[in-house]
Design an enzyme around this catalytic site. Structure first.
Site, PDB file in Angstrom:
ATOM      1  N   VAL A  90       0.859  -1.184   0.000  1.00 52.11           N
ATOM      2  CA  VAL A  90       0.000   0.000   0.000  1.00 52.11           C
ATOM      3  C   VAL A  90       0.895   1.233   0.000  1.00 52.11           C
ATOM      4  O   VAL A  90       1.794   1.362   0.830  1.00 52.11           O
ATOM      5  CB  VAL A  90      -0.932   0.015   1.225  1.00 52.11           C
ATOM      6  CG1 VAL A  90      -1.833   1.251   1.194  1.00 52.11           C
ATOM      7  CG2 VAL A  90      -1.788  -1.250   1.258  1.00 52.11           C
ATOM      8  N   ASP A  99       2.416  -3.676  11.173  1.00 50.53           N
ATOM      9  CA  ASP A  99       1.130  -3.133  10.735  1.00 50.53           C
ATOM     10  C   ASP A  99       0.146  -3.049  11.899  1.00 50.53           C
ATOM     11  O   ASP A  99      -0.640  -2.100  12.004  1.00 50.53           O
ATOM     12  CB  ASP A  99       0.548  -3.966   9.591  1.00 50.53           C
ATOM     13  CG  ASP A  99       0.419  -5.447   9.927  1.00 50.53           C
ATOM     14  OD1 ASP A  99       1.134  -5.943  10.832  1.00 50.53           O
ATOM     15  OD2 ASP A  99      -0.404  -6.124   9.276  1.00 50.53           O
TER      16      ASP A  99
END
Length: 254
Positions: free
Chosen positions: A13, A109
């Site tokens: 991303v 994350d």
């Protein structure tokens, strides 16, 4: 302007953020065979689509759960913006008090999601990230990351099902017209989406029961917008959660 990247098992991303303004968020396939130059070209192409040049970027920060390519992407980013990016991990201040048995094993994350959620929502918190795996993180009322759950992501589980059942085929993930499917495709969609929605509802109930108090629940990730509307619990969807968390951590380590 800050360049933020999250390297996941399926996608990388990429986004640019400045203050509260998110310029873009895009996804590239995670490719363990790509070279530093190939990643640099891919990132450069994404920036150019939005009219952003390397020199417009003040800095960069990366979180990664794919150690094999972390350094490749870090070097590619430095080549592109001529500044060393920060990488979430040991040595970087996050402000998160991790109470896990082995804190170093916690995915970066999940750290980033928790940091962002704590900045915007009251604790205790349940944070759901729906990617290759569906992860559930719990932050208690003392702002401590106390643990969570990991289960197969919707696409991961469906791919496994299709590969092991000769008469089943790949499906898209828009909700079926009704819960009780009347054909194979709708039955699979219902099982995948409503099944995961029910799982999340059940986990939220059990977490709150164990903590002995109600929690704010936040969800992010590629399929959160498809599943959360089917949940009975109140869940806030924030697809920019990771970007916000990376910006907060970057600012803490200027």
């Amino acid at each position: 302007m800050l360049l933020v990247m999250d390297i996941g098992n399926t996608n990388v991303v990429v986004g640019c953020i400045e203050g509260e303004k998110v310029f873009f968020i895009e996804r590239m396939s995670t490719d363990r065979k790509k070279t530093e130059l190939e990643y640099a070209i891919s990132i450069k192409n994404v920036l150019e689509i939005y009219g952003i040049r390397g020199r417009d970027v003040e800095g960069a920060i990366i979180s990664s759960v794919v150690p094999q390519i972390t350094e490749v992407v870090r070097s590619a980013t430095e080549k592109l913006i001529c500044k060393p990016p920060k990488v979430v991990g040991p040595g970087l201040k996050t402000g998160l008090n991790i109470m896990m048995d082995q804190p170093a094993q916690l995915g970066s994350d999940l750290v980033v999601d928790a940091v962002a959620a704590m900045a915007e929502h009251p604790v205790p918190l349940i944070i759901i990230d729906m990617g290759t795996a569906t992860t559930v993180s719990v932050v208690d009322s003392k702002k401590r990351y106390i643990g969570g759950m990991i289960m197969p992501g919707i696409r991961t589980a469906t791919d496994s099902l299709v590969s092991n059942a000769a008469q089943l085929q790949q499906i898209s993930f828009e909700p079926p017209k009704k819960l009780i499917g009347s054909n194979t495709i709708d039955c699979m969609k219902s099982g995948a989406l409503y099944g995961n929605a029910a799982a999340l509802d059940g986990l939220i109930d059990r977490i709150q029961e164990e903590l002995g108090e109600s929690c704010t629940t936040v969800a992010t990730g590629g399929l959160a917008e498809s599943v959360v509307p089917l949940c009975k619990k109140k869940i806030v969807v924030d697809n920019n959660l990771l970007m916000k968390g990376l910006q907060i951590i970057y600012d803490k380590n200027r």
